[in-house]
Scaffold this motif. Structure first.
Motif: not given
Length: 207
Positions: A174, A176, A178, A183
């Motif tokens: 995963l 994470e 902003e 990402k």
């Protein structure tokens, strides 16, 4: 070109950290960078003494595609021979197509690898970026490896180390952060370094 033989670049970007990074990367190739924080300043700068000596413009894409396309078109209308390169954190084909249609010379995806930035600038000023004649697949960079992702902050390097370790394991990961922090680029690097690298990476936008 500036009087001391350096090539002159205008970076359109309102983020101080990104300005410092791009200026430092460009300086490796003998470029001096001036800055414009918004579209209005960029247009006004074209008429200044430095603006008349520009060799290229690097536009860090922000906001809506329509606003970016309008600025690119305005820059090209005022200085048709001046290369305009677009940088964005979003590597989608739609962004690339819109930028190219508006008149962009080339399209780069963050995070910027130093050699890719310098190669793009050199190709643009030497006239080898070929505009619409170059296939779009060549305008969108291939997936970056971990060693090509630029960043010096300890937390950032630590996160990359964790991602590289996770890439070798058969576990779900995963990521994470902003919007716009990269990402997807990290996800591509994980895929490229994983045992699944030879298989296609499937991206699903769940926004």
């Amino acid at each position: 070109m500036t009087r001391n033989g350096q090539r002159l670049l205008m970076l359109i970007d309102d983020e101080p950290a990104q300005r410092r990074l791009v200026a430092a990367l460009a300086a490796r190739g003998g470029w001096r960078t001036i800055f414009a924080g918004d579209a209005e300043t960029a247009i006004a700068t074209l008429g200044t003494q430095d603006g008349m000596r520009l060799d290229a413009i690097l536009f860090d894409h922000w906001g809506e595609d329509a606003d970016a396309s309008t600025l690119i078109a305005e820059l090209r209308a005022r200085r048709p021979a001046l290369p305009v390169l677009v940088v964005t954190a979003n590597g989608s084909v739609a962004h690339a197509v819109n930028a190219m249609r508006a008149g962009a010379t080339d399209f780069l995806v963050k995070p910027l690898a130093p050699e890719r930035l310098l190669q793009a600038l050199e190709a643009a000023v030497e006239g080898t970026a070929a505009g619409e004649l170059r296939p779009l697949t060549e305008k969108i960079p291939a997936m970056l490896g971990f060693d090509e992702i630029v960043g010096s902050e300890p937390q950032f390097r630590a996160a990359l180390a964790i991602a590289a370790k996770a890439a070798r394991a058969r576990v779900a990961v995963l990521i994470e952060g902003e919007s716009g922090v990269g990402k997807e680029v990290v996800a591509e690097a994980v895929h490229a370094a994983s045992p699944r690298a030879r298989k296609p990476m499937l991206t699903v936008n769940c926004s």
